[in-house]
Design an enzyme around this catalytic site. Sequence first.
Site, PDB file in Angstrom:
ATOM      1  N   CYS A  82     -10.496  33.479  -3.905  1.00  0.00           N
ATOM      2  CA  CYS A  82     -11.348  32.952  -4.979  1.00  0.00           C
ATOM      3  C   CYS A  82     -12.241  34.076  -5.513  1.00  0.00           C
ATOM      4  O   CYS A  82     -12.514  35.042  -4.799  1.00  0.00           O
ATOM      5  CB  CYS A  82     -12.193  31.791  -4.467  1.00  0.00           C
ATOM      6  SG  CYS A  82     -11.204  30.316  -4.125  1.00  0.00           S
ATOM      7  N   CYS A 164      -9.312  30.375  -8.561  1.00  0.00           N
ATOM      8  CA  CYS A 164     -10.425  29.551  -8.088  1.00  0.00           C
ATOM      9  C   CYS A 164     -11.740  30.332  -8.108  1.00  0.00           C
ATOM     10  O   CYS A 164     -11.733  31.565  -8.119  1.00  0.00           O
ATOM     11  CB  CYS A 164     -10.139  29.004  -6.685  1.00  0.00           C
ATOM     12  SG  CYS A 164      -9.597  30.224  -5.484  1.00  0.00           S
TER      13      CYS A 164
END
Length: 285
Positions: A82, A164
């Site tokens: 992420c 993400c």
Amino acid sequence: LMWPRATPPRAWNGTGSTPHFSEIVLGRCFTYTQLLRPELGHADCGQIGKAFTNAFLSKDPCHSSEQDYQLLLKLTSQTIPCHSSVFWSKSTQLAHLYTRVRQDMFTLEDTLIGYIADGLNWCGDAGSYEMNYQSCPHWRKDCINNPVSVFWDTVSKRFAENACGEVQVVLNGSVSNTFDKNSASAYLNPHWPRRSVLNPVSSMNNTFGRVEIHNLHPGKVSVLKAWVMHDIGGVYSYHTCSSPIIDDLKFILSKRNISFTCEDDYRPIKFLQCVKSPEDSSCRK
Ligand code: N1C
């Protein structure tokens, strides 16, 4: 059963397959998995190479589909941490210079599948087992559903779906099509013709606006940070963060519940431009 053809394959308007395509794919796969990212050392490059060529060999190069690439996608699945995805549009070189220095960040070309395919061309022919090294369909002059365009749409979609946290996009403020809102409006307005009759492929050539922003997952992606970069010594800035074209991007993301920020000439990337032009006044202050 396929017979050897008497006539050469049909001539298209685009560049033919890259010479030594299969060897380059295999070599890049080993370079990436053995040397660059040993955490992917388990990948089977032989299988990956075969899945890649099987996606388009002996097939009509104007009827390529996402389905054709599913096995290749499966064999090259990769987890990107992420907060480390970097998208780009009309800023290939700069975006890749940025992730070259920031090794913890990834453009699609810093992932295995993007690294293997970057800059290559490929197509086959329905009547032959061979690659066509003479010519391949041109996306505008011949057909949109050609093996290369369908490939980039398919892998770009997966790259965006998997992103993400905080994600970034490097945009080019020195071109008129910094962001292509027409690519995007095809998705906003269900009645807007995706392939306009008047101009069959206008605004189709912007993967970021047409594919990626629509495949970011709200709830997974918290914010998209746009960096609008301007060429040093460029005579004209077409767009900045205050341009209406950026409001379009902001609007699309707000409808999808993804926060958006924008910054002109983001300093870390500006430094990269300044390495090339240290004497420019904008690099001296
Ligand atoms: O069409 P674009 O840029 O907006 O596509 C860039 C966008 C990036 O965020 C990437 O994740 O879409 C992804 N992508 C590639 O990584 C890529 N590498 C090479 C899309 N296309 C890619 N190519 C080829 O360059 C492909 O043939 C496509 O048409 C161009 C995209 O260049 P662009 O218009 O500057």
